[in-house]
Design a protein around this motif. Sequence first.
Motif, PDB file in Angstrom:
ATOM      1  N   PRO A  58      -0.675 -11.194   1.905  1.00 23.10           N
ATOM      2  CA  PRO A  58      -0.751 -10.665   0.531  1.00 23.10           C
ATOM      3  C   PRO A  58       0.592 -10.159   0.000  1.00 23.10           C
ATOM      4  N   ALA A  59       1.457  -9.672   0.887  1.00 25.16           N
ATOM      5  CA  ALA A  59       2.772  -9.224   0.431  1.00 25.16           C
ATOM      6  C   ALA A  59       3.580 -10.395  -0.118  1.00 25.16           C
ATOM      7  N   VAL A  60       3.516 -11.541   0.546  1.00 24.93           N
ATOM      8  CA  VAL A  60       4.218 -12.732   0.057  1.00 24.93           C
ATOM      9  C   VAL A  60       3.597 -13.208  -1.254  1.00 24.93           C
ATOM     10  N   LEU A  61       2.271 -13.154  -1.350  1.00 22.55           N
ATOM     11  CA  LEU A  61       1.621 -13.505  -2.619  1.00 22.55           C
ATOM     12  C   LEU A  61       2.116 -12.604  -3.746  1.00 22.55           C
ATOM     13  N   ALA A  62       2.273 -11.331  -3.452  1.00 23.76           N
ATOM     14  CA  ALA A  62       2.773 -10.400  -4.475  1.00 23.76           C
ATOM     15  C   ALA A  62       4.189 -10.769  -4.904  1.00 23.76           C
ATOM     16  N   VAL A  63       5.034 -11.146  -3.944  1.00 23.41           N
ATOM     17  CA  VAL A  63       6.395 -11.578  -4.298  1.00 23.41           C
ATOM     18  C   VAL A  63       6.317 -12.761  -5.244  1.00 23.41           C
ATOM     19  N   TYR A  64       5.457 -13.712  -4.936  1.00 26.80           N
ATOM     20  CA  TYR A  64       5.298 -14.905  -5.765  1.00 26.80           C
ATOM     21  C   TYR A  64       4.789 -14.548  -7.163  1.00 26.80           C
ATOM     22  N   TRP A  65       3.720 -13.742  -7.215  1.00 28.49           N
ATOM     23  CA  TRP A  65       3.113 -13.412  -8.502  1.00 28.49           C
ATOM     24  C   TRP A  65       3.995 -12.527  -9.374  1.00 28.49           C
ATOM     25  N   MET A 104      -2.161  -5.472 -19.134  1.00 31.31           N
ATOM     26  CA  MET A 104      -1.761  -6.000 -17.836  1.00 31.31           C
ATOM     27  C   MET A 104      -2.276  -7.425 -17.717  1.00 31.31           C
ATOM     28  N   ASN A 105      -1.391  -8.339 -17.405  1.00 32.56           N
ATOM     29  CA  ASN A 105      -1.749  -9.753 -17.328  1.00 32.56           C
ATOM     30  C   ASN A 105      -2.355 -10.155 -15.996  1.00 32.56           C
ATOM     31  N   ASN A 106      -2.028  -9.447 -14.939  1.00 31.60           N
ATOM     32  CA  ASN A 106      -2.452  -9.901 -13.633  1.00 31.60           C
ATOM     33  C   ASN A 106      -3.054  -8.763 -12.811  1.00 31.60           C
ATOM     34  N   PRO A 107      -4.371  -8.583 -12.883  1.00 26.78           N
ATOM     35  CA  PRO A 107      -4.996  -7.514 -12.098  1.00 26.78           C
ATOM     36  C   PRO A 107      -4.847  -7.735 -10.596  1.00 26.78           C
ATOM     37  N   ALA A 108      -4.710  -8.993 -10.154  1.00 29.57           N
ATOM     38  CA  ALA A 108      -4.517  -9.258  -8.729  1.00 29.57           C
ATOM     39  C   ALA A 108      -3.198  -8.638  -8.241  1.00 29.57           C
ATOM     40  N   SER A 109      -2.174  -8.706  -9.055  1.00 27.99           N
ATOM     41  CA  SER A 109      -0.891  -8.089  -8.691  1.00 27.99           C
ATOM     42  C   SER A 109      -1.051  -6.583  -8.526  1.00 27.99           C
ATOM     43  N   PHE A 110      -1.778  -5.973  -9.444  1.00 30.78           N
ATOM     44  CA  PHE A 110      -2.027  -4.533  -9.364  1.00 30.78           C
ATOM     45  C   PHE A 110      -2.770  -4.194  -8.075  1.00 30.78           C
ATOM     46  N   LEU A 111      -3.785  -4.979  -7.749  1.00 29.40           N
ATOM     47  CA  LEU A 111      -4.575  -4.715  -6.541  1.00 29.40           C
ATOM     48  C   LEU A 111      -3.754  -4.877  -5.268  1.00 29.40           C
ATOM     49  N   ILE A 112      -2.891  -5.876  -5.241  1.00 34.56           N
ATOM     50  CA  ILE A 112      -2.051  -6.037  -4.053  1.00 34.56           C
ATOM     51  C   ILE A 112      -1.038  -4.902  -3.952  1.00 34.56           C
ATOM     52  N   LEU A 113      -0.493  -4.463  -5.083  1.00 34.65           N
ATOM     53  CA  LEU A 113       0.410  -3.310  -5.045  1.00 34.65           C
ATOM     54  C   LEU A 113      -0.317  -2.064  -4.557  1.00 34.65           C
ATOM     55  N   LEU A 114      -1.560  -1.899  -4.975  1.00 37.29           N
ATOM     56  CA  LEU A 114      -2.363  -0.773  -4.481  1.00 37.29           C
ATOM     57  C   LEU A 114      -2.563  -0.894  -2.973  1.00 37.29           C
ATOM     58  N   PHE A 115      -2.872  -2.090  -2.520  1.00 38.82           N
ATOM     59  CA  PHE A 115      -3.026  -2.356  -1.089  1.00 38.82           C
ATOM     60  C   PHE A 115      -1.740  -1.996  -0.329  1.00 38.82           C
ATOM     61  N   LEU A 116      -0.594  -2.422  -0.845  1.00 40.63           N
ATOM     62  CA  LEU A 116       0.679  -2.124  -0.187  1.00 40.63           C
ATOM     63  C   LEU A 116       0.989  -0.632  -0.216  1.00 40.63           C
ATOM     64  N   ALA A 117       0.688   0.023  -1.328  1.00 40.58           N
ATOM     65  CA  ALA A 117       0.922   1.463  -1.424  1.00 40.58           C
ATOM     66  C   ALA A 117       0.087   2.210  -0.388  1.00 40.58           C
ATOM     67  N   ILE A 118      -1.194   1.888  -0.313  1.00 40.26           N
ATOM     68  CA  ILE A 118      -2.071   2.552   0.665  1.00 40.26           C
ATOM     69  C   ILE A 118      -1.586   2.277   2.081  1.00 40.26           C
ATOM     70  N   THR A 119      -1.288   1.032   2.364  1.00 37.27           N
ATOM     71  CA  THR A 119      -0.861   0.636   3.711  1.00 37.27           C
ATOM     72  C   THR A 119       0.391   1.392   4.143  1.00 37.27           C
ATOM     73  N   PHE A 120       1.418   1.350   3.317  1.00 33.30           N
ATOM     74  CA  PHE A 120       2.699   1.904   3.745  1.00 33.30           C
ATOM     75  C   PHE A 120       2.777   3.418   3.605  1.00 33.30           C
ATOM     76  N   LEU A 121       2.134   3.985   2.604  1.00 35.65           N
ATOM     77  CA  LEU A 121       2.165   5.449   2.486  1.00 35.65           C
ATOM     78  C   LEU A 121       1.354   6.103   3.596  1.00 35.65           C
ATOM     79  N   GLN A 122       0.223   5.512   3.949  1.00 39.13           N
ATOM     80  CA  GLN A 122      -0.569   6.064   5.062  1.00 39.13           C
ATOM     81  C   GLN A 122       0.196   5.925   6.373  1.00 39.13           C
ATOM     82  N   SER A 123       0.811   4.775   6.600  1.00 36.12           N
ATOM     83  CA  SER A 123       1.570   4.562   7.826  1.00 36.12           C
ATOM     84  C   SER A 123       2.787   5.487   7.885  1.00 36.12           C
ATOM     85  N   GLY A 124       3.463   5.635   6.766  1.00 31.99           N
ATOM     86  CA  GLY A 124       4.603   6.551   6.701  1.00 31.99           C
ATOM     87  C   GLY A 124       4.179   7.987   6.931  1.00 31.99           C
ATOM     88  N   TYR A 125       3.061   8.383   6.333  1.00 33.47           N
ATOM     89  CA  TYR A 125       2.514   9.730   6.541  1.00 33.47           C
ATOM     90  C   TYR A 125       2.254   9.961   8.029  1.00 33.47           C
TER      91      TYR A 125
END
Length: 127
Positions: free
Chosen positions: A118-125, A1-22
């Motif tokens: 961070p979502a926009v940063l993820a789009v960029y990265w 994996m080249n970009n651990p920051a991308s992984f962390l932001i995806l984890l952040f988005l997953a937690i945010t939206f799955l918890q909210s959806g739940y």
Amino acid sequence: MNNPASFLILLFLAITFLQSGYDKLFYWKDNLEWLKGHFSKTVLKNFVPLALAKILVLELASGVLAIVGMVQLLMNGDRIYGFYAAFLSCVTLLFLLFGQRLAKDYDGARTIVIYFVPAVLAVYWLN
């Protein structure tokens, strides 16, 4: 994996939206009751159940795509599903922001901006 920051932001988005959806899925009635009051003086007052359902679908799709994107990053370094997750997350947050601004809940709108950065940063990265 080249970009651990991308992984962390995806984890952040997953937690945010799955918890909210739940929360929306399993506490639908409570959310609907609160939102009807929140939007009672807006053009959305008669469309709250439909708007809530649409937001639920967007949040769950964003969260699931974020998980798929994380797996894809780990398995083969590909970023396409992560990009889709980040982009859909931005769209979802823009819908939420629109609703908060329409309801004149400026503190709520400000909070959404914190998630949007961070979502926009993820789009960029991940592009």
